[in-house]
Motif scaffolding. Sequence first.
Motif, short mmCIF file in Angstrom:
data_model
loop_
_atom_site.label_atom_id
_atom_site.label_comp_id
_atom_site.label_asym_id
_atom_site.label_seq_id
_atom_site.Cartn_x
_atom_site.Cartn_y
_atom_site.Cartn_z
N LYS A 105 38.53 12.88 4.84
CA LYS A 105 39.37 13.62 5.77
C LYS A 105 39.31 13.45 7.28
O LYS A 105 39.74 13.74 8.03
N GLU A 107 39.05 12.16 10.61
CA GLU A 107 39.82 11.47 11.56
C GLU A 107 38.96 10.20 12.11
O GLU A 107 39.62 8.86 12.00
N SER A 147 46.47 8.71 -0.69
CA SER A 147 45.52 9.57 -0.20
C SER A 147 46.00 10.87 0.27
O SER A 147 46.79 10.81 1.04
N PRO A 148 45.37 11.92 -0.33
CA PRO A 148 45.64 13.30 0.00
C PRO A 148 45.19 13.50 1.54
O PRO A 148 45.65 14.59 2.09
N LEU A 150 45.72 11.65 4.27
CA LEU A 150 46.53 11.37 5.20
C LEU A 150 48.01 11.89 4.98
O LEU A 150 48.48 11.97 4.11
N GLN A 151 48.65 12.37 6.07
CA GLN A 151 49.88 12.88 6.12
C GLN A 151 50.83 12.04 6.94
O GLN A 151 50.42 11.45 7.72
N GLU A 152 52.26 12.42 6.46
CA GLU A 152 53.33 11.49 7.15
C GLU A 152 53.45 12.52 8.52
O GLU A 152 53.10 13.41 8.78
N LYS A 155 50.54 8.49 7.62
CA LYS A 155 50.46 7.45 6.47
C LYS A 155 51.25 6.46 6.33
O LYS A 155 50.83 5.21 6.16
N LYS A 156 52.60 6.45 6.86
CA LYS A 156 53.56 5.51 6.76
C LYS A 156 52.99 4.37 7.79
O LYS A 156 53.21 3.05 7.30
N HIS A 194 56.73 8.30 16.19
CA HIS A 194 56.80 8.10 14.97
C HIS A 194 58.33 7.26 14.51
O HIS A 194 58.50 6.90 13.36
#
Length: 324
Positions: A105, A107, A147-148, A150-152, A155-156, A194
């Motif tokens: 987790k 960075e 992967s938990p 990474l968030q949108e 992640k994208k 984004h």
Amino acid sequence: MSTVAVPSPPPTASEDAESLRKALQGWRADKASLIGILCRRTAAQRAAIRRAYAFLYREPLLNCFRYKLSRHHLLSVDFWKALILWTMDPAERDANLVHEAVKKKDENYILVLIEVSCASTPDHLMAVRNIYRKLFSCSIEEDVASSPALQEPLKKMIVSLVSSYRYAGEHVDMDVAKLEAAQLSEAIREKQLHRDEVVRIISTRSKSQLRATFQQYKEDQRTDICEDINRQCSSQFGRTLKSAIWCLTSPEKHFAQVIRYSILGLGTYEDMLTRVIVSRAEIDMKQIKEEYRARYKSAVTLDVAGDTSFGYRDMLLALVGSED
């Protein structure tokens, strides 16, 4: 350019394997001999040594290193971990680094994904993806997407980067560069990094095309795109995008900064320092050293020597090479 100083002529792979066997005997092992052999061999030569060692002694060389790692106290851990990474095939090494990174987790581990996907050649990234599937029975894209940590929308973007296979030639379309420089400028100005077109540009365009686009951006906006990203977007997405841009077009800037960060202040981020030096020694360590000296008014060798010790320090310095 590589900083690995290979002797001329080098010993045969069998001779090196025999010397390594002798160096590995005993409780502590002869670290100076291990460094003198492996840190002065190319990736192809190290692969030949591994094959010769397995043939002669009926056991994998890396297993011997892991056995030594498991038996030593903490002061030797960094040395053995660095030696294992260095002795691996480069694509195998990056696949293992990515597999470890997708579970973290922190960075800083996201940088591993950016480095492997953006600072690699298209063929190397494809090799990493292929060996990742063989080693872990799934794809990099699959693990990143699930992967938990990474968030949108981050992640994208990373899924798009690790999935890419870019044109590797020098052809540049200036009409495309002008159009996409304007699209990037609008996204930065409106703080919407984004956007789909931003992700598409960064994850699909060739490195030559991106350099032209970023140069067009600078001519249009009178400022560097990474400076504008820093000023307009302080989010994790913005920081990651800046790292991707540097890795794609000026990797020496990124890796000089990572080395500096890993040794700055109290303590050392050994995993980070090891990763950069081991992965770039055969690629562009000379350029990284030049960038480091220009930006920080110091030498990589001096700062590494001042912040590490014993066999670990000696190995890193052997890979970094002497200052010109």
